[in-house]
Motif scaffolding. Sequence first.
Motif, short mmCIF file in Angstrom:
data_model
loop_
_atom_site.label_atom_id
_atom_site.label_comp_id
_atom_site.label_asym_id
_atom_site.label_seq_id
_atom_site.Cartn_x
_atom_site.Cartn_y
_atom_site.Cartn_z
N ASN A 34 -4.78 9.87 5.68
CA ASN A 34 -3.65 10.46 4.84
C ASN A 34 -4.23 10.43 3.33
O ASN A 34 -4.74 9.47 2.87
N VAL A 91 1.73 2.33 -5.29
CA VAL A 91 0.99 3.45 -4.57
C VAL A 91 2.16 4.28 -3.73
O VAL A 91 3.04 3.76 -3.15
N SER A 92 1.99 5.76 -3.51
CA SER A 92 2.90 6.44 -2.98
C SER A 92 2.44 7.28 -1.92
O SER A 92 1.23 7.83 -2.01
N ALA A 93 3.09 7.16 -0.69
CA ALA A 93 2.65 8.23 0.19
C ALA A 93 3.24 9.71 -0.27
O ALA A 93 4.26 9.88 -0.76
N SER A 94 2.21 10.58 0.36
CA SER A 94 2.62 12.04 -0.43
C SER A 94 3.14 12.71 0.76
O SER A 94 4.07 14.07 0.34
N TYR A 111 -2.65 9.36 -0.59
CA TYR A 111 -1.84 8.68 -1.41
C TYR A 111 -1.79 8.80 -2.56
O TYR A 111 -3.16 9.30 -3.16
N PHE A 140 -2.63 -4.04 -0.49
CA PHE A 140 -2.52 -2.74 0.12
C PHE A 140 -3.01 -3.07 1.46
O PHE A 140 -4.20 -3.18 1.79
N THR A 198 -7.46 10.62 -0.44
CA THR A 198 -7.34 10.31 0.98
C THR A 198 -8.21 9.14 1.41
O THR A 198 -9.35 8.93 1.15
N GLY A 245 -0.76 1.67 4.33
CA GLY A 245 -1.38 3.25 4.21
C GLY A 245 -2.17 3.38 5.88
O GLY A 245 -2.41 2.30 6.34
N THR A 247 4.77 2.48 -1.55
CA THR A 247 4.52 1.58 -0.24
C THR A 247 3.31 0.62 -0.59
O THR A 247 2.42 0.98 -1.58
#
Length: 350
Positions: free
Chosen positions: A64, A41-44, A66, A128, A101, A60, A57
């Motif tokens: 936000n 999983v990646s934050a944008s 992802y 997560f 989101t 979360g 990451t």
Amino acid sequence: MKKIINLLGCLSFLLATFVATSCSNDDNANSSSNPPTITSVSASADEEGQPLALTPTSVGYANNVYIINGSGFSSLQHVYFNDFESYFNPNFVTDNTIFVTINTNTPYANGSNKLKVVTKNGTAEFDFVIAPPSPIVTGYNSINAANGDQIKIKGNYFVNPVVKIGNNQATIVSSTLTEIIATLPNNSQGNTVSVSTLSGTATYYTQIGTAFYDDILYGSTVNSGWGETHDTGYSEDASNVKQGDKSIKLDISAWSGFQFDNAPAFASTANGIRFFAKAKTSGTQNMQVMINYNWNDRATIDITNEFKEFRIPWSTFGLSSAPTGSSSNIIFFNQGTANIYYIDDLGYYN
């Protein structure tokens, strides 16, 4: 606290990433019939809302965006964080990528700490954590606790907290989202209290061992006044208590005073006096503060209907250092119209 990202500001970045992912991972009949698998999983975007390199990451923040990476997503039906469903736009889903989101109401405490993706062909889970907002510390009691004693810390968002007194870690006896019971370590005197969580650190800057009033009057302190009535154990309305369980309620007429006599001696390290105060009536209310009947050197403060901390240095009272002697006198003088005031957490600061 992590800031909510600006979707409009990141839209072009997200679209470019989405198109690149779609082109490099063409959906086909075999992949679309496979059960889902989550690989990362990646934050944008960062906490300022700026696009990020897609760094994996496992933490979360609600509201936000992802990017879930893996395979078998083309028949996506549901996305859950901590067993709470988050909306996704089907137009931003490929067999290998999901843009989602996190629902703003997603719980962050006592959850499963799992991301769950459900498709027509199965379910995939991924470790997560939903981070809480940054912690808030509204006060602790008692301020004059000794090393080895327990203190009660009040605030919010205490999820898996770490408590420090200065640089020394305290032992947590119990904790909830809004309250922590902790045992003071050695060398606590004169140090501040901080609470840290996954989301940040909050510090309450009243130092251990520096109170004249903290639910009770310390030492041989007595109080009196003129043109006023007071209650040094007020507890009827929690909104009029800054920390602990009680405050001083002062119903005072114009041009009248309230004073502490025989207060505990100031420490030689003290730089001035401190306290929190608010007024019942909205708008700014003037009050003057003086020490040891020195009417020539007084502090004038503006009190509103919200608790505000006041720190007044000795120089305001015409002093170069802490008053000497075994006792001190502190006077609060109402310069303006009659009002009701609430005073809490009164003492000195180093």
